[in-house]
Enzyme design. Structure first.
Site, short mmCIF file in Angstrom:
data_model
loop_
_atom_site.label_atom_id
_atom_site.label_comp_id
_atom_site.label_asym_id
_atom_site.label_seq_id
_atom_site.Cartn_x
_atom_site.Cartn_y
_atom_site.Cartn_z
N ARG A 122 0.80 -1.23 0.00
CA ARG A 122 0.00 0.00 0.00
C ARG A 122 0.83 1.28 0.00
O ARG A 122 0.36 2.35 0.37
CB ARG A 122 -0.97 0.03 1.18
CG ARG A 122 -1.99 -1.07 1.09
CD ARG A 122 -3.16 -0.83 2.01
NE ARG A 122 -3.98 -2.02 2.02
CZ ARG A 122 -3.73 -3.09 2.75
NH1 ARG A 122 -2.71 -3.10 3.58
NH2 ARG A 122 -4.51 -4.15 2.68
N LYS A 144 1.84 11.49 -11.66
CA LYS A 144 1.08 10.47 -12.41
C LYS A 144 1.97 9.25 -12.63
O LYS A 144 3.10 9.37 -13.13
CB LYS A 144 0.67 11.02 -13.77
CG LYS A 144 -0.53 11.91 -13.74
CD LYS A 144 -1.10 11.93 -15.16
CE LYS A 144 -1.62 13.25 -15.58
NZ LYS A 144 -1.92 13.29 -17.01
N GLU A 186 8.70 18.78 -26.12
CA GLU A 186 7.82 19.00 -24.95
C GLU A 186 8.12 20.34 -24.28
O GLU A 186 7.23 20.98 -23.72
CB GLU A 186 7.95 17.86 -23.93
CG GLU A 186 7.41 16.52 -24.41
CD GLU A 186 5.88 16.39 -24.31
OE1 GLU A 186 5.19 17.38 -24.03
OE2 GLU A 186 5.40 15.25 -24.53
N LYS A 228 5.69 23.75 -15.60
CA LYS A 228 4.76 22.63 -15.40
C LYS A 228 4.23 22.64 -13.96
O LYS A 228 3.05 22.40 -13.72
CB LYS A 228 5.42 21.28 -15.75
CG LYS A 228 4.45 20.14 -15.45
CD LYS A 228 4.68 18.84 -16.18
CE LYS A 228 3.58 17.84 -15.81
NZ LYS A 228 3.74 16.51 -16.33
N GLU A 238 -6.42 17.52 -12.83
CA GLU A 238 -6.59 17.60 -14.28
C GLU A 238 -8.03 17.85 -14.72
O GLU A 238 -8.57 17.18 -15.58
CB GLU A 238 -6.05 16.33 -14.96
CG GLU A 238 -5.69 16.60 -16.41
CD GLU A 238 -4.91 15.48 -17.08
OE1 GLU A 238 -4.73 14.44 -16.48
OE2 GLU A 238 -4.51 15.71 -18.23
N ARG A 242 -4.69 22.08 -16.35
CA ARG A 242 -3.64 21.10 -16.65
C ARG A 242 -3.77 20.56 -18.08
O ARG A 242 -2.81 20.09 -18.66
CB ARG A 242 -3.69 19.96 -15.62
CG ARG A 242 -2.48 19.04 -15.66
CD ARG A 242 -2.33 18.32 -14.36
NE ARG A 242 -1.34 17.28 -14.38
CZ ARG A 242 -1.04 16.53 -13.33
NH1 ARG A 242 -1.65 16.72 -12.18
NH2 ARG A 242 -0.13 15.59 -13.42
N ASN A 246 -1.87 19.45 -22.87
CA ASN A 246 -2.22 18.60 -24.01
C ASN A 246 -2.02 19.31 -25.35
O ASN A 246 -2.34 18.74 -26.39
CB ASN A 246 -3.69 18.15 -23.93
CG ASN A 246 -3.88 17.17 -22.81
OD1 ASN A 246 -2.95 16.47 -22.44
ND2 ASN A 246 -5.08 17.12 -22.27
N HIS A 249 -1.08 17.39 -28.37
CA HIS A 249 -1.20 15.96 -28.05
C HIS A 249 -2.39 15.28 -28.69
O HIS A 249 -2.41 14.06 -28.79
CB HIS A 249 -1.22 15.76 -26.54
CG HIS A 249 0.16 15.81 -25.94
ND1 HIS A 249 0.95 16.92 -26.02
CD2 HIS A 249 0.90 14.87 -25.29
CE1 HIS A 249 2.11 16.68 -25.44
NE2 HIS A 249 2.11 15.44 -24.98
N HIS A 253 -1.41 11.83 -30.34
CA HIS A 253 -1.86 10.50 -29.91
C HIS A 253 -2.42 9.72 -31.10
O HIS A 253 -2.20 8.51 -31.22
CB HIS A 253 -2.93 10.61 -28.81
CG HIS A 253 -2.35 11.10 -27.51
ND1 HIS A 253 -3.06 11.87 -26.62
CD2 HIS A 253 -1.14 10.91 -26.95
CE1 HIS A 253 -2.30 12.14 -25.58
NE2 HIS A 253 -1.13 11.57 -25.74
N HIS A 266 7.66 10.04 -29.05
CA HIS A 266 6.50 10.79 -28.57
C HIS A 266 6.64 12.30 -28.85
O HIS A 266 5.73 12.95 -29.36
CB HIS A 266 6.29 10.52 -27.09
CG HIS A 266 5.22 11.37 -26.49
ND1 HIS A 266 3.89 11.23 -26.83
CD2 HIS A 266 5.28 12.40 -25.60
CE1 HIS A 266 3.18 12.13 -26.16
NE2 HIS A 266 4.00 12.85 -25.42
#
Ligand SMILES: NC(=O)c1ccc[n+]([C@@H]2O[C@H](COP(=O)([O-])OP(=O)(O)OC[C@H]3O[C@@H](n4cnc5c(N)ncnc54)[C@H](O)[C@@H]3O)[C@@H](O)[C@H]2O)c1
Ligand SMILES: [Zn+2]
Length: 362
Positions: A122, A144, A186, A228, A238, A242, A246, A249, A253, A266
């Site tokens: 945990r 994340k 990025e 950031k 998000e 936030r 994107n 993106h 994607h 990427h």
């Protein structure tokens, strides 16, 4: 440049983020008590261990016992099977609730190892040591973590913040130039939507940054990480701001999926995505003369040419984007250099036509 210490404030406390050349050495000193008398599991990949093994050893030298756990490099590491393998190894090797974990690698290793740390017994404490530019400015900041399922990328994960993040730009000296460029895309992304000073800096110093100068990279990574952090702190879950991250993106994607995550890094896909978003911005009369500055910066980084892709196929993948809503896709577009905003009033017909124009047609 001295090492800069940034802070990310979040629901569980504060994560210090040390950035710059020499950050690892400074972090080892600051984390002496965190490491002392503990069993430390270092999750890394064979390539990073081979290239940066001495840096790993120096960093965790103060631990009672160190165990290096290797996982496959790249996206292949982000699977439940790999996570299970690590949990079982850690149990067999006497991992306890107060053991420590260090994620030492690119964004893939970081996402996997953060998830493994967050769920093992945990939750055990961990430190992020991102070793790619992309991971230093993006993947390691914001808490994340997660793995992929065959059906979708990043579909299982946790928001689980590290005890500290250490972005030492000296680690980037062994990075292939293509990976370095991928991270720079990025950085351009975050500059366009939130930091005009950083954008100017990139325009001025692009050549030296692309040659991997660790001192200069340290300054730019610091600025990008700070940008950031400002966004993540305003919107930890998000729901709003936030999503500015994107920018570029949505199409990225779709391109990555259409190319089975193979031909583009990427960041390169984000490069194309930014150029596409720019077309939409210009169509809406945004940015005016400044659009050319963004095009020039993205172009200056150099994009590999796109193979032929069916516009219908790419459009279908766009429609499936997880960020889409019932009412349609939300686009992040620059309204000025350093400022992004959300737009949801493009019709599917409009987007389909734009995609067809944008992609190479043979
Ligand atoms: N958690 C987040 O918020 C977040 C944000 C953005 C991206 N990501 C994730 O990050 C991942 C991509 O990360 P990435 O671009 O770092 O790719 P990566 O982790 O696959 O690393 C790219 C390549 O660089 C190699 N490498 C790493 N460090 C090196 C070094 N110092 N010298 C030489 N080679 C080195 C790796 O072995 C790999 O081959 C994706 O899985 C993406 O989903 C997560
Ligand atoms: Zn990205």
């Amino acid at each position: 440049m001295a090492v800069t210490c940034l802070e990310l404030r979040h629901r569980d406390g504060i994560t210090p983020i040390l950035v710059g050349r020499g950050a690892l050495q400074q972090a080892a000193r600051e984390l002496e008590d965190w490491l002392a008398d503990r069993r430390v599991f270092v999750v890394t990949s064979p390539r990073v261990r081979q290239l940066q093994g001495r840096a790993i050893e120096r960093f965790v030298g103060g631990a009672a016992v160190t165990q290096i756990l290797e996982v496959a490099e790249g996206e292949a590491a982000k699977s439940l099977q790999t996570a299970e393998g690590l949990w079982r190894r850690m149990l067999v090797d006497q991992g306890k609730r107060d053991s420590r974990l260090v994620a030492f690698g690119g964004g893939s290793v970081g996402d996997l190892a953060g998830f493994v740390a967050g769920a093992f017994l945990r939750g055990v404490e961990y430190v992020h040591v991102p070793t790619t530019l992309l991971a230093q400015v993006d993947a390691s900041i914001g808490g994340k973590t997660g793995v992929n399922l065959p059906e979708a990328k990043n579909s299982v994960g946790l928001l689980y913040h590290p005890r500290a993040t250490v972005c030492d730009t000296e680690l980037l000296t062994t990075l292939p130039v293509r990976e370095l460029r991928s991270g720079l895309f990025e950085i351009v992304k975050i500059a366009v939507v939130s930091d005009a000073d950083l954008f100017r800096r990139l325009e001025d110093d692009l050549g030296s940054l692309m040659s991997g100068d660790p001192e200069l990279l340290g300054e730019v990574v610091g600025a990008a990480a700070a940008a950031k952090i400002r966004i993540v702190e305003r919107d930890p879950t998000e729901l709003g701001q936030r999503k500015l991250l994107n920018f570029g993106h949505t199409l990225a994607h779709a391109l990555e999926a259409a190319l089975s995550y193979e031909e583009l890094r990427h960041g390169e896909a984000v490069g194309y995505g930014m150029l596409f978003a720019l077309e939409l911005a210009v169509e809406r009369g945004l940015l005016e003369g400044e659009a050319e500055r963004v095009r020039r910066l993205v172009g200056g980084l150099g994009l590999p040419s796109l193979p032929f892709l069916s516009p219908e196929g790419v459009f279908l993948r766009l429609q499936r984007d997880k960020k889409s809503r019932e009412s349609g896709l939300i686009w992040v577009l620059p309204v000025a250099i350093g400022e992004g905003a959300f737009f949801s009033d493009f019709t599917p017909t409009e987007i389909a036509a734009k995609v067809a124009d944008f992609l190479p047609n043979s």
